[in-house]
Design a protein around this motif. Sequence first.
Motif, PDB file in Angstrom:
ATOM      1  N   ARG A  18     -21.001   4.626  15.560  1.00 21.08           N
ATOM      2  CA  ARG A  18     -20.038   4.044  14.612  1.00 21.08           C
ATOM      3  C   ARG A  18     -19.137   3.037  15.307  1.00 21.08           C
ATOM      4  O   ARG A  18     -18.815   1.986  14.750  1.00 21.08           O
ATOM      5  CB  ARG A  18     -19.184   5.140  13.954  1.00 21.08           C
ATOM      6  CG  ARG A  18     -19.865   5.877  12.843  1.00 21.08           C
ATOM      7  CD  ARG A  18     -18.887   6.484  11.834  1.00 21.08           C
ATOM      8  NE  ARG A  18     -17.720   7.106  12.422  1.00 21.08           N
ATOM      9  CZ  ARG A  18     -17.678   8.355  12.893  1.00 21.08           C
ATOM     10  NH1 ARG A  18     -18.772   9.102  12.866  1.00 21.08           N
ATOM     11  NH2 ARG A  18     -16.563   8.853  13.388  1.00 21.08           N
ATOM     12  N   LEU A  19     -18.721   3.351  16.526  1.00 24.03           N
ATOM     13  CA  LEU A  19     -17.876   2.430  17.286  1.00 24.03           C
ATOM     14  C   LEU A  19     -18.613   1.116  17.562  1.00 24.03           C
ATOM     15  O   LEU A  19     -18.047   0.031  17.403  1.00 24.03           O
ATOM     16  CB  LEU A  19     -17.433   3.073  18.600  1.00 24.03           C
ATOM     17  CG  LEU A  19     -16.325   4.122  18.489  1.00 24.03           C
ATOM     18  CD1 LEU A  19     -16.232   4.948  19.767  1.00 24.03           C
ATOM     19  CD2 LEU A  19     -14.981   3.461  18.180  1.00 24.03           C
ATOM     20  N   VAL A  20     -19.876   1.216  17.960  1.00 32.60           N
ATOM     21  CA  VAL A  20     -20.662   0.009  18.237  1.00 32.60           C
ATOM     22  C   VAL A  20     -20.862  -0.798  16.957  1.00 32.60           C
ATOM     23  O   VAL A  20     -20.710  -2.025  16.952  1.00 32.60           O
ATOM     24  CB  VAL A  20     -22.014   0.370  18.885  1.00 32.60           C
ATOM     25  CG1 VAL A  20     -22.910  -0.858  18.986  1.00 32.60           C
ATOM     26  CG2 VAL A  20     -21.799   0.978  20.273  1.00 32.60           C
ATOM     27  N   ALA A  21     -21.180  -0.108  15.851  1.00 38.47           N
ATOM     28  CA  ALA A  21     -21.383  -0.805  14.573  1.00 38.47           C
ATOM     29  C   ALA A  21     -20.093  -1.494  14.126  1.00 38.47           C
ATOM     30  O   ALA A  21     -20.116  -2.644  13.657  1.00 38.47           O
ATOM     31  CB  ALA A  21     -21.863   0.179  13.512  1.00 38.47           C
ATOM     32  N   SER A  22     -18.959  -0.812  14.276  1.00 37.54           N
ATOM     33  CA  SER A  22     -17.671  -1.405  13.900  1.00 37.54           C
ATOM     34  C   SER A  22     -17.344  -2.594  14.789  1.00 37.54           C
ATOM     35  O   SER A  22     -16.838  -3.620  14.312  1.00 37.54           O
ATOM     36  CB  SER A  22     -16.556  -0.358  14.002  1.00 37.54           C
ATOM     37  OG  SER A  22     -16.751   0.663  13.050  1.00 37.54           O
ATOM     38  N   ALA A  23     -17.640  -2.464  16.082  1.00 43.97           N
ATOM     39  CA  ALA A  23     -17.396  -3.576  17.004  1.00 43.97           C
ATOM     40  C   ALA A  23     -18.217  -4.788  16.601  1.00 43.97           C
ATOM     41  O   ALA A  23     -17.706  -5.913  16.560  1.00 43.97           O
ATOM     42  CB  ALA A  23     -17.732  -3.154  18.433  1.00 43.97           C
ATOM     43  N   ARG A  24     -19.481  -4.573  16.271  1.00 47.16           N
ATOM     44  CA  ARG A  24     -20.339  -5.693  15.865  1.00 47.16           C
ATOM     45  C   ARG A  24     -19.779  -6.386  14.627  1.00 47.16           C
ATOM     46  O   ARG A  24     -19.761  -7.616  14.540  1.00 47.16           O
ATOM     47  CB  ARG A  24     -21.759  -5.190  15.590  1.00 47.16           C
ATOM     48  CG  ARG A  24     -22.581  -4.985  16.847  1.00 47.16           C
ATOM     49  CD  ARG A  24     -23.966  -4.474  16.508  1.00 47.16           C
ATOM     50  NE  ARG A  24     -24.909  -4.734  17.583  1.00 47.16           N
ATOM     51  CZ  ARG A  24     -25.832  -3.876  17.984  1.00 47.16           C
ATOM     52  NH1 ARG A  24     -25.922  -2.689  17.404  1.00 47.16           N
ATOM     53  NH2 ARG A  24     -26.654  -4.195  18.955  1.00 47.16           N
ATOM     54  N   THR A  25     -19.320  -5.588  13.662  1.00 50.04           N
ATOM     55  CA  THR A  25     -18.747  -6.164  12.440  1.00 50.04           C
ATOM     56  C   THR A  25     -17.512  -6.997  12.765  1.00 50.04           C
ATOM     57  O   THR A  25     -17.371  -8.143  12.309  1.00 50.04           O
ATOM     58  CB  THR A  25     -18.384  -5.055  11.443  1.00 50.04           C
ATOM     59  OG1 THR A  25     -19.571  -4.341  11.087  1.00 50.04           O
ATOM     60  CG2 THR A  25     -17.746  -5.632  10.185  1.00 50.04           C
ATOM     61  N   LEU A  26     -16.619  -6.434  13.576  1.00 51.88           N
ATOM     62  CA  LEU A  26     -15.377  -7.141  13.903  1.00 51.88           C
ATOM     63  C   LEU A  26     -15.625  -8.337  14.815  1.00 51.88           C
ATOM     64  O   LEU A  26     -14.940  -9.362  14.698  1.00 51.88           O
ATOM     65  CB  LEU A  26     -14.376  -6.174  14.540  1.00 51.88           C
ATOM     66  CG  LEU A  26     -13.806  -5.119  13.586  1.00 51.88           C
ATOM     67  CD1 LEU A  26     -12.894  -4.157  14.333  1.00 51.88           C
ATOM     68  CD2 LEU A  26     -13.050  -5.769  12.437  1.00 51.88           C
ATOM     69  N   PHE A  27     -16.596  -8.228  15.713  1.00 58.18           N
ATOM     70  CA  PHE A  27     -16.937  -9.387  16.540  1.00 58.18           C
ATOM     71  C   PHE A  27     -17.407 -10.534  15.647  1.00 58.18           C
ATOM     72  O   PHE A  27     -17.093 -11.699  15.896  1.00 58.18           O
ATOM     73  CB  PHE A  27     -18.036  -9.042  17.545  1.00 58.18           C
ATOM     74  CG  PHE A  27     -17.610  -8.108  18.653  1.00 58.18           C
ATOM     75  CD1 PHE A  27     -16.276  -7.965  18.999  1.00 58.18           C
ATOM     76  CD2 PHE A  27     -18.560  -7.377  19.352  1.00 58.18           C
ATOM     77  CE1 PHE A  27     -15.882  -7.102  20.024  1.00 58.18           C
ATOM     78  CE2 PHE A  27     -18.187  -6.518  20.379  1.00 58.18           C
ATOM     79  CZ  PHE A  27     -16.846  -6.376  20.709  1.00 58.18           C
ATOM     80  N   GLY A  28     -18.168 -10.194  14.602  1.00 61.28           N
ATOM     81  CA  GLY A  28     -18.637 -11.215  13.675  1.00 61.28           C
ATOM     82  C   GLY A  28     -17.502 -11.855  12.896  1.00 61.28           C
ATOM     83  O   GLY A  28     -17.526 -13.047  12.603  1.00 61.28           O
ATOM     84  N   GLU A  29     -16.477 -11.057  12.568  1.00 61.23           N
ATOM     85  CA  GLU A  29     -15.352 -11.563  11.772  1.00 61.23           C
ATOM     86  C   GLU A  29     -14.284 -12.235  12.623  1.00 61.23           C
ATOM     87  O   GLU A  29     -13.719 -13.264  12.230  1.00 61.23           O
ATOM     88  CB  GLU A  29     -14.716 -10.400  10.998  1.00 61.23           C
ATOM     89  CG  GLU A  29     -15.626  -9.793   9.937  1.00 61.23           C
ATOM     90  CD  GLU A  29     -15.042  -8.521   9.341  1.00 61.23           C
ATOM     91  OE1 GLU A  29     -13.939  -8.099   9.776  1.00 61.23           O
ATOM     92  OE2 GLU A  29     -15.687  -7.946   8.448  1.00 61.23           O
ATOM     93  N   LEU A  30     -13.983 -11.648  13.789  1.00 63.30           N
ATOM     94  CA  LEU A  30     -12.833 -12.080  14.586  1.00 63.30           C
ATOM     95  C   LEU A  30     -13.201 -12.665  15.946  1.00 63.30           C
ATOM     96  O   LEU A  30     -12.341 -13.220  16.629  1.00 63.30           O
ATOM     97  CB  LEU A  30     -11.885 -10.887  14.815  1.00 63.30           C
ATOM     98  CG  LEU A  30     -11.412 -10.129  13.575  1.00 63.30           C
ATOM     99  CD1 LEU A  30     -10.650  -8.876  13.978  1.00 63.30           C
ATOM    100  CD2 LEU A  30     -10.547 -11.035  12.705  1.00 63.30           C
ATOM    101  N   GLY A  31     -14.458 -12.519  16.344  1.00 61.96           N
ATOM    102  CA  GLY A  31     -14.853 -12.912  17.688  1.00 61.96           C
ATOM    103  C   GLY A  31     -14.543 -11.804  18.681  1.00 61.96           C
ATOM    104  O   GLY A  31     -13.795 -10.863  18.385  1.00 61.96           O
TER     105      GLY A  31
END
Length: 200
Positions: A18-31
């Motif tokens: 879940r942490l990795v999936a959330s990181a990927r989502t936020l990296f896509g949105e915020l860098g």
Amino acid sequence: MGRQGTAHERRRQETRERLVASARTLFGELGYTGAGAEAIARSAGVSRATFYLHFKSKAELVTDIMHTIEPEIIAAYRSLDELVGAEVDDVIAWLEQHAEFWRAYSVDFAAIQQALAHEPAVADEWFGMLRRAAKAMGNVRARFGEERSRALAHVLITMMALDRTYYFLLLRGHDEFYGEVQRALAENWLALLNTPPEQR
């Protein structure tokens, strides 16, 4: 006791995923630089302390992502290594497949590229991965005979040129000369795949 241990490990793995999936989502949105550990933890529904139970740092998390895609990168370069003696169109076809791979993992590649500029550990691991991919190209390296260091240097330089080019071409959108750039990259690889070492 064994079942309890298994359940605990399963929950731990699910939290990590879940942490990795959330990181990927936020990296896509915020860098990469815009997505902090606290925001990643909140998005995953856990505390900041839980984040640090799984990852020492955000750099370690992005390195984990890198390790996830590494087998596909190495497999891609192994398939390129089979093109010794090929024509330019064969290498262009390989490059098109590799470009699709970059597009499929564009969020991951963008995060990794940003992290390279800020995290020495990520930069070192990325270079290490390129070295491992270069060593997987046994046919090309064999063409250099005993000059193993020279072979590795040639392969690494050509890999890094492709890596940097795809960052600008595919991630930054500088694709106005896409076809010409792909052909130029193919010609670079073809020289390595087909030209006798003594002529380099």
